[in-house]
Each structure stands twice: as structure tokens, then as C-alpha cells.
Enzyme design. Structure first.
Site, PDB file in Angstrom:
ATOM      1  CD  GLU A 275      -2.807   1.214   2.408  1.00 52.94           C
ATOM      2  OE1 GLU A 275      -2.761   0.338   3.276  1.00 52.94           O
ATOM      3  OE2 GLU A 275      -3.592   2.172   2.444  1.00 52.94           O
TER       4      GLU A 275
ATOM      5  NE  ARG B  87       4.200  -8.207  10.425  1.00 52.44           N
ATOM      6  CZ  ARG B  87       3.626  -7.295   9.639  1.00 52.44           C
ATOM      7  NH1 ARG B  87       2.582  -7.619   8.914  1.00 52.44           N
ATOM      8  NH2 ARG B  87       4.096  -6.083   9.581  1.00 52.44           N
TER       9      ARG B  87
ATOM     10  CE  LYS C  77       3.039  -0.033   4.901  1.00 53.57           C
ATOM     11  NZ  LYS C  77       2.414   0.013   3.597  1.00 53.57           N
TER      12      LYS C  77
HETATM   13  P1  ATP Z   1       0.954  -1.799   7.834  1.00 53.25           P
HETATM   14  O1  ATP Z   1       2.160  -1.674   8.725  1.00 53.25           O
HETATM   15  O2  ATP Z   1       0.358  -0.485   7.434  1.00 53.25           O
HETATM   16  O3  ATP Z   1      -0.025  -2.871   8.224  1.00 53.25           O
HETATM   17  P2  ATP Z   1       2.131  -3.520   5.916  1.00 53.25           P
HETATM   18  O4  ATP Z   1       3.512  -3.508   6.480  1.00 53.25           O
HETATM   19  O5  ATP Z   1       1.277  -4.716   6.015  1.00 53.25           O
HETATM   20  O6  ATP Z   1       1.392  -2.269   6.449  1.00 53.25           O
HETATM   21  P3  ATP Z   1       1.701  -3.466   3.077  1.00 53.25           P
HETATM   22  O7  ATP Z   1       2.056  -2.367   2.179  1.00 53.25           O
HETATM   23  O8  ATP Z   1       0.290  -3.851   3.194  1.00 53.25           O
HETATM   24  O9  ATP Z   1       2.276  -3.030   4.452  1.00 53.25           O
HETATM   25  O10 ATP Z   1       2.579  -4.746   2.793  1.00 53.25           O
HETATM   26  C1  ATP Z   1       2.816  -5.241   1.511  1.00 53.25           C
HETATM   27  C2  ATP Z   1       3.190  -6.693   1.587  1.00 53.25           C
HETATM   28  O11 ATP Z   1       4.323  -6.873   2.419  1.00 53.25           O
HETATM   29  C3  ATP Z   1       2.076  -7.526   2.174  1.00 53.25           C
HETATM   30  O12 ATP Z   1       1.914  -8.674   1.368  1.00 53.25           O
HETATM   31  C4  ATP Z   1       2.567  -7.896   3.531  1.00 53.25           C
HETATM   32  O13 ATP Z   1       2.104  -9.165   3.881  1.00 53.25           O
HETATM   33  C5  ATP Z   1       4.090  -7.875   3.369  1.00 53.25           C
HETATM   34  N1  ATP Z   1       4.733  -7.510   4.630  1.00 53.25           N
HETATM   35  C6  ATP Z   1       4.489  -6.417   5.364  1.00 53.25           C
HETATM   36  N2  ATP Z   1       5.214  -6.431   6.483  1.00 53.25           N
HETATM   37  C7  ATP Z   1       5.961  -7.565   6.468  1.00 53.25           C
HETATM   38  C8  ATP Z   1       6.909  -8.164   7.359  1.00 53.25           C
HETATM   39  N3  ATP Z   1       7.266  -7.584   8.499  1.00 53.25           N
HETATM   40  N4  ATP Z   1       7.478  -9.334   7.004  1.00 53.25           N
HETATM   41  C9  ATP Z   1       7.135  -9.920   5.845  1.00 53.25           C
HETATM   42  N5  ATP Z   1       6.247  -9.416   4.965  1.00 53.25           N
HETATM   43  C10 ATP Z   1       5.659  -8.260   5.267  1.00 53.25           C
END
Ligand code: ATP
Ligand code: MG
Length: 585
Positions: free
Chosen positions: A50, A281, A291
Site C-alpha cells: 500500500e 512476518r 508503518k
Molecule cells: P501496515 O504496517 O500499514 O499494516 P504492511 O507492512 O502490512 O502495512 P503493506 O504495504 O500492506 O504493508 O505490505 C505489503 C506486503 O508486504 C504484504 O503482502 C505484507 O504481507 C508484506 N509484509 C508487510 N510487512 C511484512 C513483514 N514484516 N514481514 C514480511 N512481509 C511483510
């Protein structure tokens, strides 16, 4: 039938890195699907950020996984912006994400935007309304939430759940036409208010938002939710394996339900509908990857921006000099599992150090300068101190990097830390009466030290032994330390910035609920340092090893500014040793 073939919850743990790289349960799934021809031989993934912030180290894991899983099977991976929330998204983040993915070393086959599919989503929403599978609910957010019940507690039907198709259509069209205020109505899927999975209790599909969208302008005043956009985006693009993190596990049933009730076959992609698989994650201790928190750190000026080298964002790591290959190697090393875990940042640092050790040129820099005068240094014909050029090796790991000439004279800067007026036990560096080697130079023996009124050492006097020009004494006597130096007359001033962890707690926020309560008070130190002249060969963004100190990255914009990438000592090795000792006890 919706396909329920996602992974079952598992007991496996990756709290210790498995170090396998290679095969994991996701690759096993892809191999099995290829063998069964489920997608007619296709493998397609997507990375769906996003654009409401910059990418961080956790995203790097998802990026590496999405892109390499596709590449290993000769498949494709798109970069898709999940830009369904106009309030927080911006083209600045879109551009930043595109350049960070490229920097990490991946090239999407295509760049797509969920917002480009808004017309299709809208059409499909009307289709669900027409089939009695969606309705307009006039309740406010609070009432909707209360009506959903809780775990083990059934939901209650909305009083608007049984509206006629024609009334739903009329209201939905009015919502889309901007005739209703924000928050007054939503469109919900009509699934099952008693479903054991909360996600299935008539989830919201559209909210009214009279907001400007950075790509769609003012065209829309209803915006789809994540769930009503994500799987449909996958289906439109022909994704086969939709990989996401564990928090979406309960959303999988909804992902399948939507696709099952939409005419996705008309989209013309070979094989089955896409399906979602969740993985753990990546989290690091002593840092945050939310974020929301990262944005607070930036907006409340706790750091200097999204690329502040103390942040775990990719642009910060880049500014700090982390080679992208080190990040990729780290992600491959920690592997992919189904249980969330945290890794020590020292593990990542050990990959950074390994990469830099092989490629970074060496230079001598004195971070905290202390003057050293060689009292028996010769003068030249004009009575000035003689100048000699000493040959120094650029990179002992890489003979092809060659050597350089470093000017040497009778007045040098050495590091404060390399001198003690009174040497503690095991301090083998300079102290009155002691002899040490100067790197690429002579043996010097300390004869005397000047102090100021407060007792601080301000100048050290030494004699040098002209017989030790090649760094050895002809009589075979040994010294226990070699120290680095910079000729005072030739020194170039630089600024070196040292970074410590931004948070001093292992799990920021664990104590009070607010990670910002655990901010390290002194996570940054700026030093006025001096460097040998050849520091000028280090270009913007290039990483150099300051000998005996650590790796530093030349700032991309400000000349003579260097950010510490990582120190020389492998803290990860120490952590492992401590763990092993703990296990043996
Ligand atoms: P927020 O912190 O706002 O929830 P987010 O970190 O989930 O956001 P996105 O932009 O939705 O951010 O993430 C894009 C992709 O990255 C998604 O498929 C999410 O699953 C993956 N992602 C986000 N954070 C992690 C993480 N810490 N480890 C592995 N993958 C991640
Ligand atoms: Mg998210």
C-alpha cells in the site's frame, strides 16, 4: 468449490534461522501445483504494497519471496499498488517503492494499481447485489461492529440485511454518485452473521469517502476495502500464488468466497482461480516495522526522515551502506516458515559485514583526534619536517584493488582511544614507555605526554625507529599493537556519524504499549574526524572501511559526510556463542 488448500497451522518454529535457503513449504506448493498442472504450467505472484509509507526490512522478505518463487519457475511477478485508501496514499510513496524494489535487485514484469480496477470492482459489486449477495447497510461503524458479535458469540443480523435488490441497487448507485455523506452507509457482503470466522460475518465491501484519490482524482466517493480488492486484483492479473503474511490467515476464507461468487473464468487466464498462502512476518528485535509507528517517528521528528539510517526502511539501509545482496542473502538464510519470529539485527549485520569485507576499500580515519609528535623526525633541506609516502594495501581481501600512497610526517593524528596515560591490564596500545607499530609505518615509542590543566591528554610525544621502515624491527623485537594514523599536515576533515539502535528495548512498546517510550536517548553521535587524503576517492554512496573502526558509507549528497554502516566486530558470533554456552549449561 473454494479451494481450501492453504497451509494448515503448524508447530514449526523459525525462531532459529533454518539457514536452508532453498526449499520451503511455499516452494513445495508451487512444485506440487506445477506437477498437477493446476494453473496449466503458469506461476505468477505479486508484491502488493500500500503506498502509504516506504518499504522496510520486513517487506524485503516478502519481495524476495514473491520475486524468487516466480523466477525459479520461469514465472512472473507484478508489483501491484494496493491503493484503495485515498486518505493515506501518495505518489511520493509509489515512486519510493518502485525505486526501492529496483534497488533491492528485482524487476517486476509489470507495475499495476488496484485503483485501475475500480470500475471492474464496481461492476462486480452490482453483480453480487443482483444475486442477493450484498446489501447497503445504514448502520454506523459502531453498530456494525457491535452486531458482529465476537469469538464464541454470534452476530446479529442488521435491520437492513433483507432490503430488496432494487433498493440496494438504488442506494449503492446513490452512494457512488456522492449523494450520501461519509459514514452514513456501507455496502456489505451478505454471507453469514453466525459464521465462526469473524471475517465472514457480512464484511464491509465499500465505504463512502468524499476524498481525492492520487490517481483517480475525484471520480470516486466510495472506496473498496482491502478484502474486496485484493483477491479480485489477483484474479484480474492472473496471479496463481497469492503470498501474504500470517495476519491474513482468517481473510483467506473471504478471499475464496468472493472469487467463488464472481465470474473470474471470464477473465481468460489459464487454470484455477488464484489462492492465498500465508507465511511468517519478518521482525527484528530492537526495531519496529509497523508503518504507523515509522510514520510517527518521521512526522514527530524523532528521526530525520524516512531515510534516517537508524530506521529499518530500505532507503535508510541504503543510505547507511547496506548492500542489497546482503539483504537478499539474509532473507534467504532466515527462510520461510509459518510461525512468526524475531531475529537479532546482528544477524543481518553479519551478512552486511561479509559482503562489505570483500568489496570495501580501506582508508585510515581518526575519529577522535589526538596529536602525536615524533620528536626525532628529520627535517628536509628547507628545515620543514620531511614528508614520506607510505604504501598501504587497499583491500587485503582483494589483491586487484592494489595499493595507495599515504603521506607520513612528524606530526600525526591518532585516535584518543589508542592512548592511555595509565594503561589498564591488557591495554597493549600506546602509553608512556611503550612501543607500537603505526600501520603502514614505523615503530614509535612514547616518551612523554602533555596534559592540560584538567589532566586531559592533549599531545603525545614519541620517537620513531628509522630501522623499522618495513614494519619490522631488524633485531626481531615485537610490538603488541598496530594503530592507525593520519598526517596532520595532509589531513582532510570529515564528519562521521555513528548510529546505535533507535530503541533500547528488545521489543519496543512491550513495557508501556507505546514503542516511542523505548527510544534510545543517544542513538546518534556526530564526530569531527580526520582522514587520509585518499578518502577523496570514495564516491557518493560508496562504502569504505575505516581501518580498525568499521564500515562507513559516503553520503549521497553531502561531501565529507560518512554514515557508519556497521562496526568490524561480529556481534552475531558472540550472540551465538552465548546461546551455545547457555544451552550447554
Ligand atoms: P501496515 O504496517 O500499514 O499494516 P504492511 O507492512 O502490512 O502495512 P503493506 O504495504 O500492506 O504493508 O505490505 C505489503 C506486503 O508486504 C504484504 O503482502 C505484507 O504481507 C508484506 N509484509 C508487510 N510487512 C511484512 C513483514 N514484516 N514481514 C514480511 N512481509 C511483510
Ligand atoms: Mg498491510
Amino acid at each position: 468449490m473454494p479451494d481450501q488448500r492453504g497451509p494448515a497451522p503448524s508447530d514449526s518454529t523459525d525462531s532459529e534461522p533454518d539457514g536452508r535457503g532453498g526449499r520451503d513449504f511455499i516452494r513445495d506448493l508451487v512444485v506440487a501445483d506445477t506437477a498437477s498442472n493446476r494453473f496449466e504450467g503458469r506461476v505468477q505472484t505479486r508484491f502488493p504494497p500500500e503506498p502509504n509509507g516506504y518499504l522496510h526490512i520486513g517487506h524485503a522478505k516478502a519481495i524476495c519471496l514473491d520475486f524468487t518463487v516466480a523466477a525459479e519457475s520461469g514465472g512472473r511477478c507484478f508489483l501491484r499498488f494496493d491503493d484503495t485508501n485515498p486518505a493515506t496514499e501518495s505518489p511520493e510513496y509509489v515512486d519510493g517503492i518502485i525505486s526501492d524494489v529496483a534497488w533491492l535487485g528485482f524487476e517486476p514484469q509489470e507495475i499495476r494499481y488496484a485503483s485501475d480496477y475500480f470500475d471492474q470492482f464496481y461492476e462486480w459489486a452490482e453483480l453480487l447485489i443482483n444475486r442477493g449477495l450484498a446489501y447497503v447497510d445504514d448502520q454506523d461503524a459502531e453498530a456494525i461492529s457491535a452486531g458482529r458479535g465476537g469469538f464464541g458469540q454470534p452476530g446479529t443480523d442488521s435491520p437492513f440485511r433483507d432490503r430488496s435488490v432494487s433498493e440496494n441497487l438504488r442506494l449503492f448507485r446513490e452512494m457512488a454518485a456522492g449523494q450520501h455523506p461519509e459514514g452514513s452507509r456501507v455496502l456489505r457482503a451478505r454471507i453469514d452473521m453466525q459464521h465462526e470466522n469473524m471475517q465472514m460475518r457480512d464484511p464491509v465491501m465499500y465505504r463512502i469517502r468524499h476524498q481525492h484519490h492520487y490517481r483517480q482524482g475525484d471520480r470516486w466517493c466510495i472506496y473498496p476495502t482491502y478484502d474486496w480488492a485484493h483477491g479480485q486484483g489477483d484474479a484480474i492479473e492472473g496471479v496463481t500464488h497469492s503470498l501474504c503474511t500470517l495476519e491474513f490467515r482468517d481473510n483467506r476464507a473471504l478471499y475464496d468466497w468472493y472469487l467463488e461468487h464472481l465470474p473470474t473464468a471470464e477473465l481468460g487466464h489459464d487454470g484455477d482461480r488464484p489462492y492465498q498462502t500465508e507465511f511468517a512476518r519478518l521482525e527484528l528485535t530492537h526495531t519496529v516495522t509497523s508503518k504507523r509507528i515509522l510514520r510517527r517517528l518521521v512526522e514527530d521528528s524523532h528521526v530525520e526522515g524516512w531515510d534516517d539510517p537508524r530506521l529499518p526502511t530500505l532507503r535508510a539501509l541504503r543510505k547507511r551502506g547496506y548492500p542489497p545482496a546482503a539483504i537478499r542473502d539474509f532473507c534467504s538464510f532466515i527462510g520461510v516458515a509459518r510461525t512468526n519470529s524475531r531475529h537479532a539485527p546482528e544477524l543481518l549485520e553479519s551478512f552486511v559485514r561479509a559482503e562489505l569485507n570483500a568489496m570495501a576499500p580501506r582508508r585510515m580515519v581518526v575519529l577522535r583526534p589526538l596529536k602525536l609528535v615524533i620528536t626525532n623526525w628529520p627535517t628536509d633541506d628547507d628545515g620543514n619536517p620531511a614528508i614520506e609516502y607510505r604504501e598501504a594495501i587497499n583491500n587485503p581481501e582483494d589483491p586487484s584493488a592494489g595499493t595507495r600512497q599515504v603521506p607520513f610526517s612528524g606530526t600525526l593524528w591518532i585516535d584518543e582511544d589508542d592512548f592511555r596515560l595509565e594503561a589498564p591490564p591488557k591495554f597493549f596500545r600506546l602509553t608512556p614507555g611503550r612501543e607500537v607499530r603505526l600501520r603502514a609505518g614505523y615503530f614509535v615509542r612514547c616518551t612523554d605526554a602533555m596534559t592540560d590543566r584538567d589532566g586531559n591528554v592533549v599531545e603525545v610525544h614519541c620517537t620513531y625507529d628509522p630501522q623499522t621502515s618495513d614494519g619490522q624491527a631488524p633485531d626481531g623485537r615485537k610490538v603488541k599493537a598496530t594503530i592507525h594514523w593520519v598526517s596532520e599536515q595532509h589531513a582532510l576533515p570529515i564528519t562521521a556519524v555513528l548510529y546505535e539502535r533507535l530503541f533500547d528495548a528488545e521489543l519496543p512498546g512491550e513495557r508501556t504499549g507505546d514503542p516511542l517510550d523505548d527510544l534510545h536517548p543517544d542513538s546518534r553521535e556526530r564526530l569531527d574526524a580526520v582522514a587520509e587524503p585518499a578518502i577523496a576517492d570514495i564516491g557518493p554512496g560508496e562504502v569504505v572501511q575505516f581501518e580498525r573502526i568499521g564500515y562507513f558509507c559516503a553520503d549521497g549528497r553531502h561531501p565529507a559526510l560518512f554514515h557508519r554502516t556497521v562496526g568490524l566486530r561480529d556481534e552475531w558470533a558472540n550472540i551465538q556463542k552465548r546461546r551455545q554456552q547457555g544451552a550447554q549449561r
